[in-house]
Each structure stands twice: as structure tokens, then as C-alpha cells.
Design a protein around this motif. Sequence first.
Motif, PDB file in Angstrom:
ATOM      1  N   GLN A 180       0.842  -1.209   0.000  1.00  9.30           N
ATOM      2  CA  GLN A 180       0.000   0.000   0.000  1.00  9.30           C
ATOM      3  C   GLN A 180       0.872   1.253   0.000  1.00  9.30           C
ATOM      4  OE1 GLN A 180      -2.771  -0.579   3.217  1.00  9.30           O
ATOM      5  NE2 GLN A 180      -3.566  -2.401   2.202  1.00  9.30           N
ATOM      6  N   GLY A 181       2.115   1.113   0.450  1.00  6.82           N
ATOM      7  CA  GLY A 181       3.026   2.264   0.477  1.00  6.82           C
ATOM      8  C   GLY A 181       3.896   2.372  -0.776  1.00  6.82           C
ATOM      9  N   ALA A 182       3.634   1.545  -1.791  1.00  7.07           N
ATOM     10  CA  ALA A 182       4.456   1.587  -3.017  1.00  7.07           C
ATOM     11  C   ALA A 182       4.210   2.899  -3.761  1.00  7.07           C
ATOM     12  CB  ALA A 182       4.086   0.411  -3.920  1.00  7.07           C
ATOM     13  N   TRP A 183       5.233   3.373  -4.477  1.00  6.98           N
ATOM     14  CA  TRP A 183       5.063   4.605  -5.240  1.00  6.98           C
ATOM     15  C   TRP A 183       5.622   4.442  -6.652  1.00  6.98           C
ATOM     16  CZ3 TRP A 183       9.167   3.903  -1.926  1.00  6.98           C
ATOM     17  CH2 TRP A 183      10.436   4.270  -2.389  1.00  6.98           C
ATOM     18  N   ASP A 184       5.447   5.492  -7.455  1.00  4.77           N
ATOM     19  CA  ASP A 184       5.938   5.508  -8.838  1.00  4.77           C
ATOM     20  C   ASP A 184       5.410   4.289  -9.619  1.00  4.77           C
ATOM     21  OD1 ASP A 184       7.238   6.431 -11.032  1.00  4.77           O
ATOM     22  OD2 ASP A 184       9.211   5.646 -10.483  1.00  4.77           O
TER      23      ASP A 184
END
Length: 341
Positions: free
Chosen positions: A266-270
Motif C-alpha cells: 500500500q506504500g508503493a510509489w511511482d
Amino acid sequence: MDPVRVAVVGAGVMGLSTALCISKLVPRCSITVISDKFSPGTTSDVAAGILIPHAHPDTPIHKQKQWFRETFDHLFAIANSAEAGEAAVHLVSGWQIFQSIPTEDEPFWADVVLGFRRMTEAELKKFPQHVFGQAFTTLKCEGTAYLPWLEKRVKESGGLMLTQRIEDLWELHPSFDVVVNCAALGSRQLVGDLKIFPVKGQLLNVQAPWVKHFIRDGSGLTYIYPGASNVTLGGSRQEGDWNLSPDAEISKDILSRCCALEPSLQGAWDIKEKVGLRPYRAGIRLQIEVLARDGQRLPVVHHYGHGSGGFSLHWGTALEAARLLSECVQALRTPAPKSKM
Ligand SMILES: Cc1cc2nc3c(=O)[nH]c(=O)nc-3n(C[C@H](O)[C@H](O)[C@H](O)COP(=O)(O)OP(=O)(O)OC[C@H]3O[C@@H](n4cnc5c(N)ncnc54)[C@H](O)[C@@H]3O)c2cc1C
């Protein structure tokens, strides 16, 4: 003796690895890779690139196992060399998990990957919806780095790259003596093979550097594969769909399925969406065909149809394609018997 002029059609993982195998195994050949698209524009650039084979129903399992072993050994050697970073080939450990006990005891590739074993109860606690799992170490290979790495090696061995769309393989006669067809889905039009069809796949490449283990649902539909530059989240399968546009609903579904297995995502980005068309065929085509027109002949080695598992088998099938090409070259170099008239 003049070199035999070889045209390899296609610059995905099959075309480039076949060109490299020919340059290593078949002496006195000049090699030209001809393709309408090169990296990063091929399906091979989209692949997650994990080494876990998918069984092809019309290809004998012992052949698939041999090709997987040859591919694993080849990439394992790269992963253990100073080239690993440039080629983006790395070992990765993790789990394949199941919601019910699988019918087969072990997959055919269990003794090729490293340390294959049943997951312990303690490991399975991470996945409360799953009752069974397998732990092992395999390899991951990123197409966007591995393809340029292969291309560089083909060029270093004297091979040429030519950007061109081929409408008919016969166009290559008489400029070339032998052709290797690695055009994947392009073979529908090039050789009229309607047994090959697309299976659209969508995935997400995300930044989540804390994810170190791969997680794959036993069906192969949901997966989390950490790689050199990102983590790949998948996936989807849509048979017969030629549309290369990403679907926002599918991306949402992929993220939600992956977060169910690894909540920290859930904290993944890009988050980057990617779509590719798997060149699916019930049996991989590795075969010599001799085209003939007006008394002229053009031998062709077909090498295509790897579906969902091309990275897993590519080096093994490329070695076989190079052996078939070597047979064609020997036949070309053997003078035809003189007529007794
Ligand atoms: C979403 C997704 C995830 C995947 N994940 C994995 C994985 O984790 N592990 C795994 O093992 N496999 C995976 N695969 C499968 C893998 O990507 C394929 O099996 C493999 O890339 C096929 O390689 P190829 O070289 O045959 O085809 P391609 O990469 O499609 O290359 C075909 C080449 O032929 C050229 N061409 C076609 N027609 C013509 C023409 N008429 N004239 C000139 N050039 C032509 C194209 O431009 C291209 O260069 C995945 C695939 C997808 C879509």
C-alpha cells in the motif's frame, strides 16, 4: 569459403539470444537481425522476467525441462559474474502459495530451481488464506536491460541490426542464404500460422524497495517479483485481445490482489502500467521449413510461440534453433551430387 548469410527476423529475447547462440556455435556465418521493433519496444521488454516455466501442452515435458535447465544455467552464470548488474539478472527467493493442495506432487522444474521445498507452517502464517506453499530460489531477468545486453554481444561478435518490417520471408531471398523466424505473433501474418494468438497481459512496475521475497499465487495470476530496479506486480490474462492500452480497472485489481498478499505494498510509489501480448501457442515451434519458388530454395528455422514463459526457456530453445540452423548450413555447404547422365 564465403560466410553463410543468416537473417534473424525479430529482436525480442528469442531473436537476440538465437543470434548470439549462432555466433557462438556455427562458424563462418554473417548474422543480421532484422526487426520492425527493437528494445524497448518489444513484448520481451514488458515481461516480468521471472524464471518459472508454464507447461506447453503440445511440447514434451522432457524437452521443456531441458530448455529450462539450459536457460537457468546460462542466467545463473551471468548472475554470478560481474555482468549481473548490466544484464539485470539476479537470484530471487520466495514462495509459491496455494489456496488448495495442488494435484501434482511437484512441478517438473522443481529440481532445476534452487532449494525447492515445501513451506513450513510458520512461513504459511504470513498467508492466512492459503493452505500450502513451495519455497525456492530462482532468477529474475529484466528485459529492458537484458535485451540491450544481448544486442551488444551480438554486435561485438560481428552481427548487424536492421530496422525493417518484413511482409513475406521470401523478400529475404537472395540477399540471405538462411532465415531464422523469431517473429513471435508476427508469424501469423509472415507464415500464416493461426495456431499462435495473443494473450494480453498487464502488470505494474512499482517502487517498494523493502520487498525482497517473491510471492506468486499458484495459478500464476497474482504475483509480486522484486527486481533490480523495481518490483513487478501482476497480472492479467486476456486471450485473443490485441489491444495494447492499459486498463485502469485491471491495474486497480492487480494492486488490490497484491496488497492482499503483501499489505506493505500500500506504500508503493511511482506506479507504472505496462501491457504486452504473450505469443501463445500450444507447442513451441522449433522446426526447419524449406521455402521454394521458381526452382530457388530458402531454408527457414522457425523459433517462436513461447507464450507466458519465454524468459524461462529462451536460452535452451535458442541453442536448439542454432543447432537446426547448423544443419541448414551444412546442407548448403555440401555440394549437390553430380548427375550420372
Ligand atoms: C505481461 C507479461 C509478463 C510476462 N512475464 C514473464 C515472466 O515472468 N517470465 C517468462 O518467462 N515470460 C514472461 N512473459 C512472456 C515473455 O515475455 C514472452 O514469452 C517472450 O518475450 C517472447 O519473446 P519473443 O522474442 O518470441 O517475442 P517478442 O518479444 O514479441 O519479439 C518478437 C519480435 O519480432 C518482431 N517482428 C514481428 N513481426 C515482424 C515482422 N513482420 N517484421 C519484422 N519484425 C517483426 C517484433 O518487432 C519483435 O522484435 C511475459 C509476457 C507478458 C506480456
